[in-house]
Design a protein around this motif. Structure first.
Motif, PDB file in Angstrom:
ATOM      1  N   THR A  61      -3.387  11.020   4.786  1.00 33.68           N
ATOM      2  CA  THR A  61      -3.041  10.686   6.178  1.00 33.68           C
ATOM      3  C   THR A  61      -2.820   9.187   6.353  1.00 33.68           C
ATOM      4  O   THR A  61      -2.691   8.704   7.476  1.00 33.68           O
ATOM      5  N   LYS A  62      -2.739   8.459   5.236  1.00 32.79           N
ATOM      6  CA  LYS A  62      -2.646   6.996   5.288  1.00 32.79           C
ATOM      7  C   LYS A  62      -1.276   6.537   5.790  1.00 32.79           C
ATOM      8  O   LYS A  62      -0.238   6.948   5.290  1.00 32.79           O
ATOM      9  N   GLY A 109       0.783  -1.226   0.000  1.00 29.36           N
ATOM     10  CA  GLY A 109       0.000   0.000   0.000  1.00 29.36           C
ATOM     11  C   GLY A 109       0.816   1.278   0.000  1.00 29.36           C
ATOM     12  O   GLY A 109       0.264   2.380   0.134  1.00 29.36           O
ATOM     13  N   VAL A 110       2.149   1.166  -0.151  1.00 31.85           N
ATOM     14  CA  VAL A 110       3.018   2.342  -0.211  1.00 31.85           C
ATOM     15  C   VAL A 110       3.013   2.887  -1.639  1.00 31.85           C
ATOM     16  O   VAL A 110       3.237   2.131  -2.583  1.00 31.85           O
ATOM     17  N   PRO A 111       2.770   4.193  -1.845  1.00 26.94           N
ATOM     18  CA  PRO A 111       2.815   4.746  -3.194  1.00 26.94           C
ATOM     19  C   PRO A 111       4.227   4.724  -3.771  1.00 26.94           C
ATOM     20  O   PRO A 111       5.206   4.970  -3.055  1.00 26.94           O
ATOM     21  N   VAL A 112       4.332   4.414  -5.073  1.00 25.72           N
ATOM     22  CA  VAL A 112       5.609   4.312  -5.769  1.00 25.72           C
ATOM     23  C   VAL A 112       5.534   5.134  -7.042  1.00 25.72           C
ATOM     24  O   VAL A 112       4.550   5.058  -7.776  1.00 25.72           O
ATOM     25  N   ILE A 113       6.567   5.945  -7.307  1.00 28.47           N
ATOM     26  CA  ILE A 113       6.658   6.654  -8.577  1.00 28.47           C
ATOM     27  C   ILE A 113       7.983   6.301  -9.239  1.00 28.47           C
ATOM     28  O   ILE A 113       8.953   5.940  -8.573  1.00 28.47           O
ATOM     29  N   LYS A 114       8.043   6.403 -10.569  1.00 30.23           N
ATOM     30  CA  LYS A 114       9.231   5.978 -11.310  1.00 30.23           C
ATOM     31  C   LYS A 114      10.365   6.992 -11.239  1.00 30.23           C
ATOM     32  O   LYS A 114      11.534   6.630 -11.254  1.00 30.23           O
ATOM     33  N   ASN A 115      10.020   8.270 -11.198  1.00 31.78           N
ATOM     34  CA  ASN A 115      11.048   9.317 -11.199  1.00 31.78           C
ATOM     35  C   ASN A 115      10.418  10.631 -10.749  1.00 31.78           C
ATOM     36  O   ASN A 115       9.261  10.646 -10.296  1.00 31.78           O
TER      37      ASN A 115
END
Length: 344
Positions: free
Chosen positions: A305-306, A283-289
């Motif tokens: 607030t998650k 559930g952790v947000p991930v971005i490429k760059n």
């Protein structure tokens, strides 16, 4: 009992974990410490018997590993000499945290090598995988530091012999607060690029810890300071959120501290891609760059607030006891060893 504990010195995660593992090993005998690598910023409060150049991956400044500089700075002749000179046969037990000199010295001299690392787990059958299979990355993970058996750490205990992260005592003892700032550790990005991106998010205080600058300074709403272990831990403990690469120790410590987490895996670094897949599954947000197309994800994360809940009990001593009990009494020389990553 004579124990050789060999630590990968690229980055800071392996050295961080070593701070808690070494005292546990010292309960079982005399421990000699080996560190190889050139990209670490952290010193450990223990005497290092062997310091080698080893084989390091060099961080770039635009989000990934600098493969060209890594090749240029690699000295294979020196690496071979380091491997040949290391007297692994003088030890009753060799424990290896993804460190190539000791691993290959054991391989060449037919000595058991016990892997104890995060890298030993990321290719395990039960661990999350990426959609893209990086054959070169997999080859590196399998052969960089070969071992005869292994134990490892991951964000979750996906299989037998995969344990939750070692959270060092220094982190466990922190007073956890929220003073509203965001802590940033992205060593593969230079300061200029980080300031340009983070300053776009107005009214947010960013505390950047940099590999590329030795002096503290401030630009708009972005504070930049050199990497300092105590200051970094305190910044995380007091932060609202942590923005970092998809390594292992920093995300694990941020999750333990119950901080919002956003990760950017390094380019050309397969292990971080696998870590990102595991974190995304949690559930952790991930971005490429840091490209503009991900600005909305960053803004959504800031407004969120998650918190991803984890349970990381202190099991370090128990894990070390288990390894010593199983491998400590075995002969230091065995025949016909099959080396490589052995999945649980």
């Amino acid at each position: 009992m004579k124990i050789l504990y060999a630590i990968q010195g690229t980055g800071n995660g392996h050295l961080s974990r070593a701070m808690d593992i070494i005292p546990c090993l010292q309960q079982h005998g005399k421990v000699d410490i080996l560190v190889s690598g050139t990209q670490g910023d952290l010193s450990i409060p223990f005497q290092i018997k062997y310091k080698f150049r080893g084989l390091s991956f060099i961080f770039g400044k635009s989000g990934g590993v600098d493969l060209w500089k890594t090749c240029i700075k690699s000295n294979i002749h020196k690496l071979v000499n380091e491997i040949k000179s290391l007297p692994v046969e003088n030890y009753d037990l060799v424990i290896n945290d993804f460190e190539p000199v000791s691993a290959w010295a054991c391989y060449m001299k037919n000595i058991p090598c016990i892997g104890l690392s995060h890298q030993a787990t990321v290719l395990a059958e039960g661990a999350p995988k990426t959609e893209h299979h990086d054959m070169i990355g997999k080859l590196i993970l399998n052969n960089y530091a070969p071992n005869t058996s292994h134990y490892g750490f991951h964000f979750q205990s996906y299989e037998h012999n995969i344990f939750t992260p070692v959270i060092r005592k220094q982190v466990r003892d922190q007073l956890i607060e929220n003073k509203g700032h965001y802590t940033v550790y992205l060593p593969s990005y230079d300061d200029k690029r980080l300031i340009a991106k983070l300053s776009q998010f107005k009214n947010i205080s960013w505390e950047v810890f940099s590999k590329h600058n030795r002096k503290q300074f401030r630009s708009m709403n972005v504070s930049v300071q050199p990497i300092h272990n105590e200051k970094f831990i305190k910044s995380m403990a007091q932060a609202e959120g942590v923005l970092c690469g998809a390594g292992f120790e920093t995300p694990a410590e941020a999750l333990f501290m119950k901080k919002k987490l956003l990760v950017i895996p390094m380019k050309n670094q397969y292990e971080q891609q696998l870590n990102a897949a595991a974190l995304k599954q949690m559930g952790v947000p991930v971005i490429k760059n840091l490209n503009d197309k991900f600005d909305m994800v960053i803004r959504t994360w800031i407004n969120s607030t998650k918190i991803v809940e984890v349970n990381y009990p202190d099991m370090t001593s128990t894990i070390i006891d288990q390894i010593i009990q199983k491998h400590g009494s075995s002969s230091p020389r065995i025949e016909n060893i099959k080396f490589g990553i052995i999945h649980p």
